[in-house]
Write a protein that holds these residues in place. Structure first.
Motif, PDB file in Angstrom:
ATOM      1  N   LEU A 293      58.925  62.820  -5.112  1.00  0.00           N
ATOM      2  CA  LEU A 293      60.210  63.471  -5.406  1.00  0.00           C
ATOM      3  C   LEU A 293      61.336  62.811  -4.609  1.00  0.00           C
ATOM      4  O   LEU A 293      62.393  62.471  -5.153  1.00  0.00           O
ATOM      5  N   ILE A 294      61.089  62.624  -3.315  1.00  0.00           N
ATOM      6  CA  ILE A 294      62.136  62.060  -2.453  1.00  0.00           C
ATOM      7  C   ILE A 294      62.442  60.614  -2.855  1.00  0.00           C
ATOM      8  O   ILE A 294      63.617  60.215  -2.936  1.00  0.00           O
ATOM      9  N   GLU A 295      61.404  59.842  -3.159  1.00  0.00           N
ATOM     10  CA  GLU A 295      61.635  58.451  -3.574  1.00  0.00           C
ATOM     11  C   GLU A 295      62.404  58.389  -4.894  1.00  0.00           C
ATOM     12  O   GLU A 295      63.282  57.547  -5.076  1.00  0.00           O
ATOM     13  N   TYR A 296      62.065  59.300  -5.795  1.00  0.00           N
ATOM     14  CA  TYR A 296      62.778  59.356  -7.079  1.00  0.00           C
ATOM     15  C   TYR A 296      64.260  59.657  -6.874  1.00  0.00           C
ATOM     16  O   TYR A 296      65.136  58.967  -7.412  1.00  0.00           O
ATOM     17  N   ILE A 297      64.556  60.690  -6.080  1.00  0.00           N
ATOM     18  CA  ILE A 297      65.959  61.066  -5.853  1.00  0.00           C
ATOM     19  C   ILE A 297      66.720  59.900  -5.216  1.00  0.00           C
ATOM     20  O   ILE A 297      67.819  59.550  -5.624  1.00  0.00           O
ATOM     21  N   LYS A 298      66.093  59.276  -4.216  1.00  0.00           N
ATOM     22  CA  LYS A 298      66.771  58.207  -3.477  1.00  0.00           C
ATOM     23  C   LYS A 298      66.954  56.941  -4.327  1.00  0.00           C
ATOM     24  O   LYS A 298      67.790  56.099  -4.007  1.00  0.00           O
ATOM     25  N   SER A 299      66.169  56.842  -5.411  1.00  0.00           N
ATOM     26  CA  SER A 299      66.264  55.647  -6.255  1.00  0.00           C
ATOM     27  C   SER A 299      67.290  55.804  -7.377  1.00  0.00           C
ATOM     28  O   SER A 299      67.532  54.859  -8.125  1.00  0.00           O
ATOM     29  N   THR A 300      67.905  56.993  -7.509  1.00  0.00           N
ATOM     30  CA  THR A 300      68.893  57.168  -8.585  1.00  0.00           C
ATOM     31  C   THR A 300      70.169  56.394  -8.217  1.00  0.00           C
ATOM     32  O   THR A 300      70.446  56.159  -7.042  1.00  0.00           O
ATOM     33  N   VAL A 306      78.672  54.122  -1.639  1.00  0.00           N
ATOM     34  CA  VAL A 306      77.578  54.874  -1.005  1.00  0.00           C
ATOM     35  C   VAL A 306      76.391  53.932  -0.796  1.00  0.00           C
ATOM     36  O   VAL A 306      75.914  53.315  -1.746  1.00  0.00           O
ATOM     37  N   GLU A 307      75.945  53.807   0.447  1.00  0.00           N
ATOM     38  CA  GLU A 307      74.864  52.866   0.741  1.00  0.00           C
ATOM     39  C   GLU A 307      73.488  53.432   0.447  1.00  0.00           C
ATOM     40  O   GLU A 307      72.548  52.707   0.151  1.00  0.00           O
ATOM     41  N   GLU A 308      73.387  54.755   0.584  1.00  0.00           N
ATOM     42  CA  GLU A 308      72.060  55.356   0.426  1.00  0.00           C
ATOM     43  C   GLU A 308      72.220  56.823   0.067  1.00  0.00           C
ATOM     44  O   GLU A 308      73.089  57.507   0.609  1.00  0.00           O
ATOM     45  N   ILE A 309      71.396  57.305  -0.830  1.00  0.00           N
ATOM     46  CA  ILE A 309      71.368  58.739  -1.117  1.00  0.00           C
ATOM     47  C   ILE A 309      70.391  59.376  -0.133  1.00  0.00           C
ATOM     48  O   ILE A 309      69.238  58.949  -0.018  1.00  0.00           O
ATOM     49  N   LEU A 310      70.878  60.343   0.593  1.00  0.00           N
ATOM     50  CA  LEU A 310      70.055  60.985   1.624  1.00  0.00           C
ATOM     51  C   LEU A 310      69.527  62.319   1.116  1.00  0.00           C
ATOM     52  O   LEU A 310      70.126  62.941   0.243  1.00  0.00           O
ATOM     53  N   VAL A 311      68.410  62.761   1.656  1.00  0.00           N
ATOM     54  CA  VAL A 311      67.921  64.105   1.343  1.00  0.00           C
ATOM     55  C   VAL A 311      68.140  65.010   2.556  1.00  0.00           C
ATOM     56  O   VAL A 311      68.381  64.530   3.670  1.00  0.00           O
TER      57      VAL A 311
ATOM     58  N   PRO B 147      67.100  66.946 -15.509  1.00  0.00           N
ATOM     59  CA  PRO B 147      68.194  66.453 -14.660  1.00  0.00           C
ATOM     60  C   PRO B 147      69.501  66.255 -15.417  1.00  0.00           C
ATOM     61  O   PRO B 147      69.556  65.465 -16.365  1.00  0.00           O
ATOM     62  N   ILE B 148      70.536  66.993 -14.998  1.00  0.00           N
ATOM     63  CA  ILE B 148      71.897  66.757 -15.501  1.00  0.00           C
ATOM     64  C   ILE B 148      72.917  66.894 -14.377  1.00  0.00           C
ATOM     65  O   ILE B 148      74.115  66.924 -14.624  1.00  0.00           O
ATOM     66  N   VAL B 149      72.445  67.000 -13.130  1.00  0.00           N
ATOM     67  CA  VAL B 149      73.345  67.182 -11.991  1.00  0.00           C
ATOM     68  C   VAL B 149      73.204  65.984 -11.035  1.00  0.00           C
ATOM     69  O   VAL B 149      72.087  65.558 -10.732  1.00  0.00           O
ATOM     70  N   LEU B 150      74.350  65.470 -10.575  1.00  0.00           N
ATOM     71  CA  LEU B 150      74.335  64.347  -9.630  1.00  0.00           C
ATOM     72  C   LEU B 150      73.829  64.803  -8.271  1.00  0.00           C
ATOM     73  O   LEU B 150      74.178  65.883  -7.812  1.00  0.00           O
ATOM     74  N   PRO B 151      73.066  63.954  -7.586  1.00  0.00           N
ATOM     75  CA  PRO B 151      72.819  64.221  -6.171  1.00  0.00           C
ATOM     76  C   PRO B 151      74.083  63.853  -5.391  1.00  0.00           C
ATOM     77  O   PRO B 151      74.937  63.129  -5.920  1.00  0.00           O
ATOM     78  N   TYR B 152      74.218  64.342  -4.185  1.00  0.00           N
ATOM     79  CA  TYR B 152      75.370  64.001  -3.346  1.00  0.00           C
ATOM     80  C   TYR B 152      75.323  62.501  -3.050  1.00  0.00           C
ATOM     81  O   TYR B 152      74.335  62.000  -2.524  1.00  0.00           O
ATOM     82  N   GLY B 153      76.386  61.796  -3.442  1.00  0.00           N
ATOM     83  CA  GLY B 153      76.422  60.345  -3.247  1.00  0.00           C
ATOM     84  C   GLY B 153      75.951  59.573  -4.461  1.00  0.00           C
ATOM     85  O   GLY B 153      75.946  58.347  -4.455  1.00  0.00           O
ATOM     86  N   GLY B 154      75.576  60.284  -5.529  1.00  0.00           N
ATOM     87  CA  GLY B 154      75.050  59.600  -6.706  1.00  0.00           C
ATOM     88  C   GLY B 154      76.073  59.488  -7.822  1.00  0.00           C
ATOM     89  O   GLY B 154      77.162  60.056  -7.759  1.00  0.00           O
ATOM     90  N   ARG B 155      75.727  58.709  -8.851  1.00  0.00           N
ATOM     91  CA  ARG B 155      76.571  58.655 -10.050  1.00  0.00           C
ATOM     92  C   ARG B 155      75.761  58.864 -11.332  1.00  0.00           C
ATOM     93  O   ARG B 155      76.257  58.677 -12.444  1.00  0.00           O
ATOM     94  N   ALA B 156      74.487  59.224 -11.176  1.00  0.00           N
ATOM     95  CA  ALA B 156      73.633  59.570 -12.319  1.00  0.00           C
ATOM     96  C   ALA B 156      72.826  60.805 -11.914  1.00  0.00           C
ATOM     97  O   ALA B 156      72.625  61.050 -10.725  1.00  0.00           O
ATOM     98  N   ALA B 237      67.206  70.647  -4.590  1.00  0.00           N
ATOM     99  CA  ALA B 237      65.962  69.965  -4.212  1.00  0.00           C
ATOM    100  C   ALA B 237      64.914  70.979  -3.754  1.00  0.00           C
ATOM    101  O   ALA B 237      63.728  70.866  -4.086  1.00  0.00           O
ATOM    102  N   ILE B 238      65.346  71.999  -3.018  1.00  0.00           N
ATOM    103  CA  ILE B 238      64.412  73.050  -2.580  1.00  0.00           C
ATOM    104  C   ILE B 238      63.853  73.794  -3.804  1.00  0.00           C
ATOM    105  O   ILE B 238      62.648  74.062  -3.883  1.00  0.00           O
ATOM    106  N   VAL B 239      64.722  74.091  -4.764  1.00  0.00           N
ATOM    107  CA  VAL B 239      64.274  74.752  -5.998  1.00  0.00           C
ATOM    108  C   VAL B 239      63.260  73.872  -6.737  1.00  0.00           C
ATOM    109  O   VAL B 239      62.260  74.367  -7.274  1.00  0.00           O
ATOM    110  N   GLU B 240      63.511  72.562  -6.746  1.00  0.00           N
ATOM    111  CA  GLU B 240      62.577  71.629  -7.404  1.00  0.00           C
ATOM    112  C   GLU B 240      61.216  71.664  -6.699  1.00  0.00           C
ATOM    113  O   GLU B 240      60.171  71.608  -7.352  1.00  0.00           O
ATOM    114  N   VAL B 241      61.235  71.771  -5.375  1.00  0.00           N
ATOM    115  CA  VAL B 241      59.979  71.830  -4.619  1.00  0.00           C
ATOM    116  C   VAL B 241      59.190  73.085  -4.994  1.00  0.00           C
ATOM    117  O   VAL B 241      58.001  73.008  -5.335  1.00  0.00           O
ATOM    118  N   PHE B 242      59.844  74.236  -4.950  1.00  0.00           N
ATOM    119  CA  PHE B 242      59.161  75.487  -5.285  1.00  0.00           C
ATOM    120  C   PHE B 242      58.639  75.452  -6.727  1.00  0.00           C
ATOM    121  O   PHE B 242      57.494  75.793  -6.988  1.00  0.00           O
TER     122      PHE B 242
END
Lengths: 364, 364
Positions: A293-300, A306-311, B147-156, B237-242
């Motif tokens: 999960l973490i690798e997937y999020i960080k690879s988007t 932005v240099e890196e997406i952090l969790v 997935p339809i929401v950007l992570p913080y720092g993302g563009r997809a 991300a926490i919701v995804e984990v649960f």
């Protein structure tokens, strides 16, 4: 003038333990309280570390706002639920006492949920939740705080910054630890803007009359806004229910102020929980799935610049790793204040490294 | 052209049950699925009600995307933890099956926590969490989504709107029910702005390339932003984990799309929980404390132009009370679509009241 001094984690721990022992805490409780402040500072959270809290905790211990010799009790316990009474002890001590019970329940039944009343400020919530992570469990922690955040549609504060923390055990990519206030920002960020003579973005705070402001000075005198408008406000109310209502603690405006009424216990409530991952999936499989999960999020794809997406938890974990090697930075005024505390208590001064001059230890 | 027709709750329930029975669901499952859509619509959540979901659910049931005759199983159960397999059945049916187990655990041990895999879209999360409330317990529910929401720092997009729900039993002031997506807004709000030819505020969405936009049209083609920036992202991300990681379900981009791949099961995961209040405080004392908290919040000073400070769940509860008396409003195109579904399935048409003309039933 900040980040002028550095201190090793072990030395800061030694120092805090002696300070709290000199305030009449038992060695065990002094160690627990010291660890809370050192871990907060180590993770870059000065607002939950030595910087902001040590002098206040000492004053409160001396003046009756924190009971240095609490006789904590389990008021009720049934299956996976229970309530503890903190006897106005240090929040960190009460927190670990409650978390011990939570983990005992979770080892037996797969989960444990304990509310605490008659407690005081406990530092950073993740310190309690992550104890579950060390046992392959998901940790949960909330605490109430004095009201400084507007409800949605309000112009005066109703609830506190009421943080909520989930701590998830991870694999090679590390644990996922979300520990967040339910306000847009912590008050500390506005106080920092005051010091730096900067404006604050619209939406962080309102002035004392409840009007939106970009003035850090007015915002610092005023109140915070909930994150995501009605959503953060709703979440703050849920945190208040877990921490204050369910525990039988003081609720919202009934909670004692930490930085003013130094001789008055706060009557504060917290909530702690743990959920055993192995009741769902084998822990190794879970850890591997967390890594994926973490690798997937960080690879988007990243936004420009932005240099890196952090969790969640990653910035703090990196800071802690760095500070363990390089020492923990402390601002000059913080060092002065805590050396004064040490002198008053007859504790050996904190050994710090001065980074900006040849003189070594700061003059008091 | 919306709110042109009204329908009674009982008639909408009759209709939905017959529709789903005609799709080969058992009477019991047809009733559960019907109830989910009717309750969503009754609480003003067309996005989680008949309006948006009925035709899609029917198509998916007919084409294999939802299994009309699921053989659900408890895969594992230990103390207060367990995992269920939904066998690709309707999410509402899987949800109630999991919640039955949760409540059984909570009655015995004070809490229950069950993750579900191989499920499909389940409507509104509060419908499951509030079953705990009916027994004097706190309910908890999360679900993953595509997935339809950007992570913080993302563009997809990385994660879905991943809602989290806490349901708290209240006293005379009603229950406190927070059911919120972890995005700033639901996609439905942007689609509404498109229909109304309005701009959207900056911060709601980005266009398809991840650039901030105030164009509803571009935003609808693009992605949503997480509420409170890194905070909503962390919570998602926490919701995804649960919901996904702990349940062994499809994770994030692995989840099947509901509105396109009609013949493909979604592999979706949810999470359900309940915590018995009486393990902490006598339920009557707790209800009284909830009333006091809600009255306190509602009594704080209001911002200019605000008539009343509301608590979570209050707007939806009021809508439901009103619609129970006046009938549930349905837009004309919704009525046309579901009458067509009924005609195709040989189900007796929905009896609606036309509010804008003398002709009564709409022509198909």
């Amino acid at each position: 003038m900040s980040d002028t001094y550095r201190v090793q984690e072990s030395e800061l721990t030694r120092f805090c333990r002696e300070v709290f022992a000199a305030c009449d805490l038992s060695p065990e409780h002094a160690a627990a309280l010291a660890d809370t402040l050192v871990q907060g500072e180590l993770h870059g959270l000065g607002s939950h570390g030595v910087s902001r809290l040590l002098p206040t905790y000492v004053q409160r211990l001396q003046r009756g706002g924190i009971n240095p010799r609490p006789r904590m009790r389990v008021l009720s316990r049934r299956g996976t639920t229970g309530v503890v009474d903190g006897d106005d002890g240090p929040g960190a001590v009460v927190g670990h006492y409650a978390m011990d019970l939570v983990l005992e329940m979770a080892r037996e039944h797969g989960s444990g949920w304990v509310a605490a009343r008659n407690s005081t400020h406990f530092g950073a919530a993740f310190l309690y939740a992550r104890r579950a992570v060390a046992e392959g469990m998901i940790g949960y922690c909330t605490t109430a705080a004095i009201p400084i955040v507007l409800p949605y549609g309000g112009r005066a504060p109703a609830l506190g910054t009421n943080p909520i923390c989930f701590a998830i055990p991870g694999g090679e990519r590390g644990d996922l630890i979300l520990d967040m206030a339910t306000s847009v920002v912590a008050r500390g960020k506005i106080q920092l803007a005051v010091l730096e003579r900067k404006d604050i973005p619209l939406g962080w705070a309102v002035d004392h009359d409840g009007n939106p402001t970009t003035s850090a000075v007015e915002g610092a005198k005023g109140y915070l806004l909930p994150m995501g408008a009605y959503k953060g406000y709703g979440l703050a109310a849920i945190v208040e229910v877990f921490s204050s209502v369910l525990s039988g603690a003081a609720v919202a405006a009934e909670i004692g102020a930490m930085f003013s009424d130094m001789d008055k216990p706060q009557g504060m409530g917290h909530f702690f929980g743990a959920l055993d991952v192995s009741g769902f999936l084998p822990i190794d499989e879970f850890r591997e799935r967390m890594d994926r999960l973490i690798e997937y999020i960080k690879s988007t794809p990243r936004a420009e610049g932005v240099e890196e997406i952090l969790v969640a938890g990653e910035p703090e974990a990196r800071k802690a790793a760095l500070y363990r090697v390089e020492g923990i930075p402390l601002a000059e005024d913080v060092v002065s204040a805590i050396q004064q505390v040490a002198a008053d208590l007859g504790v050996e001064p904190l050994q710090v490294i001065c980074e900006t001059g040849p003189e070594g230890m700061p003059e008091l």
